[in-house]
Each structure stands twice: as C-alpha cells, then as structure tokens.
Design an enzyme around this catalytic site. Structure first.
Site, PDB file in Angstrom:
ATOM      1  N   TRP A  24      34.103  38.246  36.840  1.00  0.00           N
ATOM      2  CA  TRP A  24      35.239  38.984  37.393  1.00  0.00           C
ATOM      3  C   TRP A  24      36.061  39.563  36.247  1.00  0.00           C
ATOM      4  CZ3 TRP A  24      40.497  36.616  38.503  1.00  0.00           C
ATOM      5  CH2 TRP A  24      41.333  37.536  39.167  1.00  0.00           C
ATOM      6  N   ASP A  72      35.721  28.210  39.318  1.00  0.00           N
ATOM      7  CA  ASP A  72      36.593  29.146  40.017  1.00  0.00           C
ATOM      8  C   ASP A  72      36.073  29.262  41.449  1.00  0.00           C
ATOM      9  OD1 ASP A  72      38.282  31.100  40.890  1.00  0.00           O
ATOM     10  OD2 ASP A  72      37.672  32.622  39.446  1.00  0.00           O
ATOM     11  N   LYS A  85      41.413  34.822  50.202  1.00  0.00           N
ATOM     12  CA  LYS A  85      40.365  35.407  51.033  1.00  0.00           C
ATOM     13  C   LYS A  85      40.138  34.627  52.322  1.00  0.00           C
ATOM     14  CE  LYS A  85      39.642  38.017  47.355  1.00  0.00           C
ATOM     15  NZ  LYS A  85      40.548  38.029  46.197  1.00  0.00           N
TER      16      LYS A  85
END
Length: 396
Positions: A130, A211, A246
């Site tokens: 990311w 993560d 999310k």
C-alpha cells in the site's frame, strides 16, 4: 519561514479524485479511492451502524475525554474478533492495545514504538505494498526494505522469492505482512504459505507486523484471521494494526486498533504504558465516537449478527463483480487472460497492465485508477461494467 518549502507533487490517489470530479464525461468511472460502493455508487452507512448510532445517542451523557487507551470494550471486542474469543494469548494476558485514529494511526503509533525499541530497525514491506505504508513507517525514522511479493507477468505471488528474502532477514528486523486482502494486488497467501512464513519467522526471529484493514472481505471473518491467529499463537511477539474503516464502513470516523503481543504478562504491562505514551505525544487523547459504535455492535448479539450479514453481503457482491468483469472482458474479445481477477480477494485487484495503458484508459475513456493498475472492484456496477470492459480491451 514557509518560502523555503518546495512544491510537492499531488498525492496520486487524491489527484485522481480531483481529475475525476472535473471530468464532464457522463460515462466516467472512478476505480481509484479505496472505499466500498453499492450498485448506485454510494458508500452507505451500514444498517447495524445506523442502529448503533441511535443507541449511542440515547446512552451518551458527556463529551469529556475517554480513557487514554480508548474504549476498553472496543479494544476487547476487536482483539477477540482478530485473535479469537478463546485466544490463548488473550487468556494469558499478553496483549497490549490502544484505540487508534484509523488504521493509519495504528501503523504510526506502532512504528514510533519500534523506534523507541531500536532506532536502527529495518522494516521489510512487500513489493508492491500500500502506497502509504512507506511514508507512515519511514517518517517515524525506521529504515524500509522490500521483499518480493507479486509478479505482474504471471499475476501471481512470488512466494519462492519472498521466502528466499525472508530467510535472510536479520534477527530483530520487522516484516510487514497484510493479514488478508492484500492492498494493492488482491493476491493473498494460502494457509499453507502462512504456515511456511511462521516457520521462517521462528528460524530468523524477526518481528511480524500485521496490517489487517479488510477482515471479512476475503473469505469471511474467521477464515481471513488465519494468518494473524497462527502467528499470534506461535510466536513470542507480534504487532497488529487493524482498521474498522472498510468492514464497518466507518471511514470518516477513523477507527483503528494498535495491538502488541508480548512474551509474558509483565512485558505486556510495560508495553501498554509505552504505547499510551507514544499516543499521548502524537494526539494526546483518542477519539470516541467510532470506537463506541463498534463496541455497541460487537457487544450486542442481534446487532453483531446483522453486521456480519452486511459484511458477507459486501464480500459476496465484490466477488460477483469480479466474475462479471472477467465475463465481460471475454465477451469483448480480450486477448489477455484475466481469470486471475477471480482468484484475487477483497476490494482491490491488479489488472497487470502498463502505466501507459492506465493513462490511456483515463485520457481516452475517462476510467480513473492509479498507474500501478490497482482498481477498486467495488467501483464496478451493472451499469458501468460493459463500458469498463470495452475500454480495457481497446488499450491492450
């Protein structure tokens, strides 16, 4: 004073959003920013969240600061969600944690803590990873190295090359791993590959930094936690940054968790004090609202069931969109096999096309996504998938 500051290039994703807004093409498509969208292109408030908001409105009696570590109920519920209700590390009182301002806040808090432990430590991140991992971690003062992860030519994980690199990682280094739904590629480790990562972590004695931003969007809430739980239960130390943006749809509320699994309970107490000290030096006190909502949902049997159903619905819809895109590409005569899109998981996929082709998609067809070819699958719908497929075939 500010005259010495150089002009910075626009953030690639935020810059895309601005360009999309200014585009007058009625058929424009936004596949850039990583937020879930429904069939109408909206990012809705989950029904379970809306109900929790009403409960919180009636229950909350003050706007004074909450405790420095955050809502303890939120922390406990999130740790149980990530590690399992009967997790042996939780039972042994080996987990320190704080509520963080988003997954980004959790990543930064943990990075700052690592600097306190060893300011010469190296953090190994996947190639690619990311985009914000490197500035978040590197700006804390840690050195960044990369390990091989994804091959665009074969659209698959370079697992052998990854393992060869991890076998050379030094004791005390940190290895950042995506818990599930790898961002940006959507290519996830299998359970057997997680087992192999555990073996090399034991051998090399590096610290896994997990993560977990998309729990539930891959194969389901339980299945997606396999790697996290495997490492947590079989290694003396693991650190975890988690996000509720999310899977709870709480993007703007900035709800995250920074957790540290220590070798024993005594070290946990020390780590808890240290991580709260780090947070105190960055933002002083944690936000309350989003964490309180998650606590309400995970503590209420009915709301939790409703939330889990909503997560399942979002995951299933994104899997359907993947299949629909692959089918439309085949119908339009794509001379490239895109079946790998069906194997990828979560919100993102790598289309494995060149930056030049990505720019052609944007300039000629008003289809917006980043140059790496990462697309937000949730930005696809019944109305735009045909346009998207035709545009993609035309640039191949």
């Amino acid at each position: 004073m500010f005259e010495v500051l150089p002009q910075l290039a626009p953030d690639p994703i935020l810059g895309l959003s601005a360009a999309y807004r200014e585009d007058n093409n009625p058929d424009k498509i936004d596949l850039g920013v990583g937020v879930y969208k429904d069939e109408q292109g909206n990012t809705p408030i989950l029904t379970s969240v809306a109900k929790a908001q009403k409960i919180l409105l009636e229950r909350e009696t003050s706007k004074t600061y909450i405790t420095p570590q955050g809502h303890q109920g939120y922390i406990d519920n999130m740790l149980a969600l990530l590690l399992g209700e009967k997790s042996p590390v939780l039972m042994a009182d080996r987990v320190a944690g704080v509520q963080a301002p988003g997954g980004c806040g959790a990543l930064r808090i943990l990075s700052e803590l690592l600097v306190r432990c060893n300011d010469n430590a190296k953090v190994w991140v996947s190639d690619p990873t990311w985009a914000n991992h490197i500035p978040l971690i590197g700006s804390a003062g840690l050195q960044i190295e990369t390990y091989p992860y994804f091959d665009k030519d074969s659209a698959s994980i370079r697992f052998d090359a990854m393992m060869e690199t991890l076998k050379k990682v030094e004791k005390g280094d940190i290895v950042l791993l995506h818990g599930c739904c790898h961002n940006p590629t959507g290519a996830d480790l299998t359970n057997a590959q997680w087992d192999a990562v555990l073996d090399v972590a034991k051998e090399r004695e590096f610290l896994p930094f997990l993560d977990v931003a998309y729990l539930g969007f891959g194969d389901g809430l339980e299945d997606d936690a396999y790697g996290v739980r495997l490492l947590a239960e079989n290694l003396p130390e693991v650190i975890i940054a988690a996000s509720c943006s999310k899977n709870f749809g709480l993007y703007r509320e900035r709800v995250g968790l920074a957790a540290i699994i220590t070798e024993d309970s005594k070290t946990r107490q020390i780590a808890q004090g240290q991580i709260q000290s780090v947070a105190r030096g960055i933002y002083s006190m944690p936000p309350s609202y989003g964490g309180a909502l998650v606590d309400i949902i995970l503590s209420d049997t009915s709301l939790r069931q409703e939330w889990e159903s909503e997560v399942n619905a979002m995951r299933n819809r994104m899997q359907t969109l993947r299949a629909m895109l692959v089918e439309k590409l085949e119908e339009n005569g794509a001379d490239k096999d895109f079946s790998f899109v069906n194997q990828q998981k979560g919100m993102f996929s790598f289309l494995c096309i060149t930056p030049e082709q990505v720019r052609e998609m944007r300039d000629k067809h008003s289809v917006y996504f980043v140059d790496s070819s990462r697309v937000n699958i949730a930005g696809i719908n019944q109305q735009n998938v045909g346009t998207l497929a035709k545009a993609l075939v035309s640039v191949l």
